[in-house]
Every structure is written in structure tokens, then in C-alpha cells.
Design a protein around this motif. Structure first.
Motif, PDB file in Angstrom:
ATOM      1  N   PRO A 169     -57.200 -21.942  54.477  1.00  0.00           N
ATOM      2  CA  PRO A 169     -56.559 -21.828  52.803  1.00  0.00           C
ATOM      3  C   PRO A 169     -55.578 -20.104  53.083  1.00  0.00           C
ATOM      4  O   PRO A 169     -55.969 -18.659  53.520  1.00  0.00           O
ATOM      5  N   GLY A 170     -54.016 -20.652  52.800  1.00  0.00           N
ATOM      6  CA  GLY A 170     -53.409 -18.932  53.015  1.00  0.00           C
ATOM      7  C   GLY A 170     -52.347 -19.285  54.479  1.00  0.00           C
ATOM      8  O   GLY A 170     -51.208 -19.010  54.237  1.00  0.00           O
ATOM      9  N   ALA A 171     -52.814 -20.723  54.849  1.00  0.00           N
ATOM     10  CA  ALA A 171     -51.742 -20.484  56.426  1.00  0.00           C
ATOM     11  C   ALA A 171     -50.669 -20.732  56.111  1.00  0.00           C
ATOM     12  O   ALA A 171     -49.481 -19.909  56.770  1.00  0.00           O
ATOM     13  N   ALA A 172     -50.152 -21.561  55.794  1.00  0.00           N
ATOM     14  CA  ALA A 172     -48.997 -22.570  55.248  1.00  0.00           C
ATOM     15  C   ALA A 172     -48.083 -21.480  54.174  1.00  0.00           C
ATOM     16  O   ALA A 172     -46.905 -20.890  54.770  1.00  0.00           O
ATOM     17  N   LEU A 173     -49.230 -20.459  53.270  1.00  0.00           N
ATOM     18  CA  LEU A 173     -47.667 -19.421  52.779  1.00  0.00           C
ATOM     19  C   LEU A 173     -47.024 -18.353  53.635  1.00  0.00           C
ATOM     20  O   LEU A 173     -46.782 -17.551  53.743  1.00  0.00           O
ATOM     21  N   PHE A 174     -48.614 -17.764  54.884  1.00  0.00           N
ATOM     22  CA  PHE A 174     -48.600 -16.789  55.682  1.00  0.00           C
ATOM     23  C   PHE A 174     -47.565 -17.271  56.343  1.00  0.00           C
ATOM     24  O   PHE A 174     -46.532 -16.359  56.788  1.00  0.00           O
ATOM     25  N   CYS A 175     -47.190 -18.507  56.930  1.00  0.00           N
ATOM     26  CA  CYS A 175     -46.416 -18.953  57.636  1.00  0.00           C
ATOM     27  C   CYS A 175     -44.986 -18.780  57.483  1.00  0.00           C
ATOM     28  O   CYS A 175     -43.935 -17.975  58.335  1.00  0.00           O
ATOM     29  N   GLU A 176     -45.031 -19.169  56.488  1.00  0.00           N
ATOM     30  CA  GLU A 176     -43.165 -18.746  55.868  1.00  0.00           C
ATOM     31  C   GLU A 176     -43.022 -17.705  55.310  1.00  0.00           C
ATOM     32  O   GLU A 176     -41.559 -17.670  56.131  1.00  0.00           O
ATOM     33  N   VAL A 177     -43.857 -17.065  54.743  1.00  0.00           N
ATOM     34  CA  VAL A 177     -43.232 -15.304  54.482  1.00  0.00           C
ATOM     35  C   VAL A 177     -43.150 -14.938  55.766  1.00  0.00           C
ATOM     36  O   VAL A 177     -42.163 -13.810  55.853  1.00  0.00           O
ATOM     37  N   VAL A 178     -44.128 -15.291  56.876  1.00  0.00           N
ATOM     38  CA  VAL A 178     -43.230 -14.150  57.359  1.00  0.00           C
ATOM     39  C   VAL A 178     -42.206 -14.919  58.336  1.00  0.00           C
ATOM     40  O   VAL A 178     -40.874 -13.799  58.790  1.00  0.00           O
ATOM     41  N   ALA A 179     -41.850 -16.016  58.772  1.00  0.00           N
ATOM     42  CA  ALA A 179     -40.450 -16.782  58.911  1.00  0.00           C
ATOM     43  C   ALA A 179     -39.239 -16.357  57.370  1.00  0.00           C
ATOM     44  O   ALA A 179     -38.660 -16.269  58.310  1.00  0.00           O
ATOM     45  N   ALA A 180     -39.692 -16.089  56.942  1.00  0.00           N
ATOM     46  CA  ALA A 180     -38.250 -15.428  55.860  1.00  0.00           C
ATOM     47  C   ALA A 180     -38.256 -13.984  56.637  1.00  0.00           C
ATOM     48  O   ALA A 180     -37.088 -13.439  56.331  1.00  0.00           O
ATOM     49  N   LEU A 181     -39.379 -13.541  56.226  1.00  0.00           N
ATOM     50  CA  LEU A 181     -38.659 -12.006  56.660  1.00  0.00           C
ATOM     51  C   LEU A 181     -38.046 -11.887  58.140  1.00  0.00           C
ATOM     52  O   LEU A 181     -37.053 -10.656  58.253  1.00  0.00           O
ATOM     53  N   VAL A 182     -38.381 -12.684  59.053  1.00  0.00           N
ATOM     54  CA  VAL A 182     -37.741 -12.186  60.533  1.00  0.00           C
ATOM     55  C   VAL A 182     -36.338 -13.021  60.147  1.00  0.00           C
ATOM     56  O   VAL A 182     -35.509 -12.260  60.709  1.00  0.00           O
ATOM     57  N   SER A 183     -36.062 -13.998  59.477  1.00  0.00           N
ATOM     58  CA  SER A 183     -34.688 -14.595  59.360  1.00  0.00           C
ATOM     59  C   SER A 183     -34.105 -13.104  58.662  1.00  0.00           C
ATOM     60  O   SER A 183     -33.178 -13.096  59.141  1.00  0.00           O
ATOM     61  N   MET A 184     -34.950 -12.618  57.491  1.00  0.00           N
ATOM     62  CA  MET A 184     -34.001 -11.565  57.012  1.00  0.00           C
ATOM     63  C   MET A 184     -34.037 -10.567  57.957  1.00  0.00           C
ATOM     64  O   MET A 184     -32.879  -9.419  57.657  1.00  0.00           O
ATOM     65  N   ILE A 185     -34.603  -9.786  58.863  1.00  0.00           N
ATOM     66  CA  ILE A 185     -34.150  -8.832  59.420  1.00  0.00           C
ATOM     67  C   ILE A 185     -33.121  -8.091  60.097  1.00  0.00           C
ATOM     68  O   ILE A 185     -32.055  -7.299  59.775  1.00  0.00           O
ATOM     69  N   PRO A 186     -32.526  -9.583  60.836  1.00  0.00           N
ATOM     70  CA  PRO A 186     -30.525  -9.537  61.170  1.00  0.00           C
ATOM     71  C   PRO A 186     -29.668  -9.038  59.851  1.00  0.00           C
ATOM     72  O   PRO A 186     -28.902  -9.390  60.785  1.00  0.00           O
ATOM     73  N   GLY A 187     -30.464  -9.852  59.240  1.00  0.00           N
ATOM     74  CA  GLY A 187     -29.292  -9.441  57.854  1.00  0.00           C
ATOM     75  C   GLY A 187     -28.506 -11.015  57.054  1.00  0.00           C
ATOM     76  O   GLY A 187     -28.659 -11.668  58.361  1.00  0.00           O
ATOM     77  N   THR A 188     -28.626 -11.935  56.796  1.00  0.00           N
ATOM     78  CA  THR A 188     -28.353 -12.155  55.596  1.00  0.00           C
ATOM     79  C   THR A 188     -27.388 -11.850  54.247  1.00  0.00           C
ATOM     80  O   THR A 188     -27.238 -11.038  53.838  1.00  0.00           O
ATOM     81  N   GLU A 189     -26.662 -12.918  53.966  1.00  0.00           N
ATOM     82  CA  GLU A 189     -25.797 -13.083  52.502  1.00  0.00           C
ATOM     83  C   GLU A 189     -27.272 -12.571  51.774  1.00  0.00           C
ATOM     84  O   GLU A 189     -26.061 -12.591  50.814  1.00  0.00           O
ATOM     85  N   TRP A 190     -27.672 -13.477  51.812  1.00  0.00           N
ATOM     86  CA  TRP A 190     -29.370 -13.357  51.023  1.00  0.00           C
ATOM     87  C   TRP A 190     -29.923 -11.861  50.842  1.00  0.00           C
ATOM     88  O   TRP A 190     -30.458 -12.099  49.106  1.00  0.00           O
TER      89      TRP A 190
END
Length: 218
Positions: free
Chosen positions: A90-111
Motif C-alpha cells: 500500500p502506497g508504493a504506486a503513489l509514492f513512486c509517482e510523487v517522487v517522479a513528479a518532484l524530480v521532474s519539477m526540480i529542473p524547472g518546467t512551464e507547469w
């Protein structure tokens, strides 16, 4: 990402022959947490890369019918599917998706920071499917359903943000295209990626690794 083979392996079998995580189900191991973090980070970099090239095909497909841009969104759902398939807790899918979103946000995006919010919402959709299946089914059908469910969740969130001015019909069509993209790219694609990682020996301490070993023994 490879984990030591000395770690205890799951013995319980769920629906469709899926090997389950060691019990207790909420008993996360250190290797579970680290692997989800590594997977999420790696996929987050891929998320960022897809975001860089996203606007080119988006312009072309939106010219035909704007809701069809949902067909390009599936790659951003894959982390939740892979995380759920690998760790199976429980929580593995959410955890992985949130980590991926956070990492993708760090370099900077238009969103901007909405990337993280989207990751949470999409991860919840994927997590819901594994939860409804009792964390006992992790075959391709479960993966496809998990990837597809991220679509309506994402569409609901975006209906109040990025596509707030669209008609209800367009929003509904957009949700359908998101679900299709999620099912094919994140669901089937995530299942294939997980199998590839298992075949490479990167998931020896996890259920997919044991399934791979047992398939070779037959």
C-alpha cells in the motif's frame, strides 16, 4: 537499483499467480523505500525529458481536436504503475509517482508546482486500482487498469485548472483519451518495463524478480 539476493523473497501467491510482497503488507523494508526512490528519480528525469518535447506533438494533435492531447499524457502515469508492480505494498504506486513528479519539477518546467499536484492526483488514481484488487493482482490486466485510472483522476484535476474553459463534452473526451493513453503507455508499458528490469536481475529482492526466476525454472 539491483538489490541483494539475500533479502527474503515473497512466498504468498495472489490472483492470476501474482507473487505478493512479504507479510505484513504494511511492513515496508528499507530496500522497498530505496528502490521506490531510485525508480521515481529515474522516471522523473524521463518525465522532464518528455515535457521538453511534449509541446511539438501537442501543437499538431491539438489542431485536429484539442481533447486528443490526452493521448500524449500516458508517459507521466508510468511511475505509479511501475512502483506498484515492483513493491506491491500500500502506497508504493503513489509514492513512486510523487517522487517522479518532484524530480521532474526540480529542473524547472512551464507547469511549475502544479506538476507535483498532478503527480499526487495521478498516483492516487493508480493506487486506487491496486487497493481495490486487495494488493493481490499484479498481472498485465491490473497494470492496464491502474494506468487507465490515472487518466480520469488527472482529467478531474485539470478540469478546474488547465482546461477549465472547455465544454463538458470536451472534458469527457479528454478523460477518455487520458485513460486510453494511461492504459497503453503507462499500464502495458509499465508492465513490460517491470518485466525487463526483472529479466535483467534488477529486481531480485522483489516479487517480479521471483516470478522471473520461477518462469525460467519451468
Amino acid at each position: 537499483m539491483a538489490a541483494p539476493t539475500t533479502t527474503s523473497t515473497p512466498a504468498h501467491t495472489g490472483r492470476g499467480g501474482s507473487i505478493l510482497a512479504t507479510r505484513p503488507l504494511m511492513g515496508w523494508r528499507t530496500v522497498d523505500i530505496l528502490t521506490i526512490a531510485f525508480l521515481g528519480a529515474a522516471l522523473g528525469i524521463a518525465f522532464w525529458g518528455w515535457g521538453v518535447f511534449y509541446n511539438g506533438p501537442l501543437s499538431a494533435i491539438s489542431f485536429a481536436f484539442p481533447p486528443m492531447q490526452g493521448l500524449l499524457t500516458g508517459p507521466w502515469f508510468i511511475a505509479g504503475v511501475v512502483g506498484g508492480l515492483v513493491v506491491r505494498r500500500p502506497g508504493a504506486a503513489l509514492f513512486c509517482e510523487v517522487v517522479a513528479a518532484l524530480v521532474s519539477m526540480i529542473p524547472g518546467t512551464e507547469w511549475g508546482a502544479t506538476v507535483l499536484v498532478s503527480g499526487i492526483v495521478q498516483g492516487l488514481g493508480t493506487e486506487l486500482v491496486f487497493a481495490l484488487l486487495g494488493y493481490r493482482a499484479f498481472g498485465i490486466a491490473a497494470a492496464v487498469l491502474a494506468g487507465a485510472m490515472a487518466g480520469p483522476f488527472a482529467a478531474f484535476y485539470e478540469s478546474f485548472t488547465w482546461i477549465a474553459d472547455w465544454s463538458f463534452g470536451w472534458k469527457l473526451a479528454y478523460a477518455a483519451f487520458l485513460a486510453i493513453s494511461g492504459a497503453v503507455i503507462a499500464g502495458a508499458g509499465g508492465w513490460l518495463l517491470t518485466r525487463a528490469l526483472a529479466a535483467a536481475g534488477a529486481l531480485n529482492a522483489f516479487p517480479p524478480g521471483q516470478e522471473q526466476r520461477e518462469s525460467r525454472a519451468v
